[in-house]
Design an enzyme around this catalytic site. Sequence first.
Site, mmCIF file in Angstrom:
data_model
loop_
_atom_site.group_PDB
_atom_site.id
_atom_site.type_symbol
_atom_site.label_atom_id
_atom_site.label_comp_id
_atom_site.label_asym_id
_atom_site.label_seq_id
_atom_site.Cartn_x
_atom_site.Cartn_y
_atom_site.Cartn_z
ATOM 1 C CD GLU A 48 -2.931 -0.850 -0.222
ATOM 2 O OE1 GLU A 48 -2.952 0.261 -0.785
ATOM 3 O OE2 GLU A 48 -3.555 -1.835 -0.656
ATOM 4 C CE1 TYR A 131 -6.630 3.067 -0.819
ATOM 5 C CE2 TYR A 131 -4.257 3.234 -0.456
ATOM 6 C CZ TYR A 131 -5.347 2.545 -0.951
ATOM 7 O OH TYR A 131 -5.184 1.339 -1.543
ATOM 8 C CG ASP A 149 -7.654 4.555 -4.599
ATOM 9 O OD1 ASP A 149 -8.881 4.532 -4.808
ATOM 10 O OD2 ASP A 149 -6.867 3.775 -5.167
#
Length: 436
Positions: A48, A131, A149
């Site tokens: 991520e 996010y 996102d």
Amino acid sequence: MTTDEKHVETRQEAKLFFSRFLLEWYHIQKRDLPWRRHRNPYYIWISEIMLQQTRVDTVIPYFNRFIERFPTVEALADAPEEEVLKCWEGLGYYSRARNLQHAAKQVKENYGGQVPDDRDAVFGLKGVGPYTAGAILSIAFNRPEPAVDGNVMRVLSRYFLIEDDIAKGPTRVKMEKLAAELIPEGEAGSFNQALMELGALICTPKSPRCLPCPVMEHCAARLAGCEASLPVKTKAKPPRPEERLAALVEGRGEHAGRVLIRQRPASGLLARMWELPHWPAPPAEPGGGSGALLPEAAALDRLRRSMSQAGIHARPEEHWMAAEHTFSHIVWTLQVYRCREEAVLPLAAESRAVYLAAPAGRGDSAMAVDADAAQAAAQPQAAALQADEQPALFDSGDAAADAADSGALRWINREDMANYAFPNVFLKLLNSYFEQ
DNA sequence: AATGCGGGGTC
DNA sequence: GACCCAGCATT
């Protein structure tokens, strides 16, 4: 039934339809990605961070190398920072790498090396924002948190025909509320990934592929025929141009076969990365027009002064090549000049004392040279004179780095490149040079 | 709320 | 060439 109630019912149905068919589509269509092969929270987390502002295809090889080199939180926490940066070389946004290692230390020390699974703890990790926190919590722990996102905002803005500017902060908050309502019971991880997968594969920024879209039937933008004009987003301002003169200094004598590189300051643009030394080019003559190239003689002279001031004893010889490097906010045009290290002159007695008092060398190729200190000590008056000779300061977006000019200098050969992290533009220049 | 922070793929 | 991407930190 009032119109309002009917509208609410329709919207509710649209939501249920969306969640159900999107999830069904995802289970069939999801890509086989390295971080989807295990449910390892550390892997999810690394992926991520790497995926922030970066495409999946770009990330895959970096991810594989990274977890091979740093298989666990502890391995990452205990690694030298240069190795983490080297692993990130070319991926961009290097503060991500430094924040990630900082966060690994947080996890090691505060959570026994286990990635935490509660919202506040995850959010408190360096480099983890709204996010990424949602992504980690939902994908690694299946917690019902939204992960909004750019993909998700695009998909939702179209499906629900939301015309808010997605560049604005409040819009993301609004989208998070909506996204949270859409998460099917017990399916947070898959659903959030499904939303992003749809944005990446089907609901793309330009010319969305509506026909194979699993939720086209109730997509409000599609029904209204405005899917191509969503989402609404204010344009970023264009990057400012910067002309710079770079030095590829070839060593002589004990430095033969090596070139000089410099480390950037610990903060700001390309923090702690290595580079060829470079300085702002003075503006071209007014008569030459705005885009005119600096005359060769003026460039060589300017470069000679800059190097001297930085304590680099070298003479610029000829233009080698031009290179361009685009950041989100700056465009560098580098004119690279080949330079030769000058024979070291006998040191004055005063400076010899300083030189001898300096710490012993740390090995041949990796010996640091504190160029500024050496130069200032060796030629304080010359340095002052040269500083006076400099033209008035002109606009430079890198003023701090240029003024300090404080980076360590090193002479490296081709093999040494494996030990230093370079931005891509310098990686290409150096590889090109060493290939000759 | 605005800005700094990389690099590359796509259309 | 314009856009924009699995954003966050700082101010």
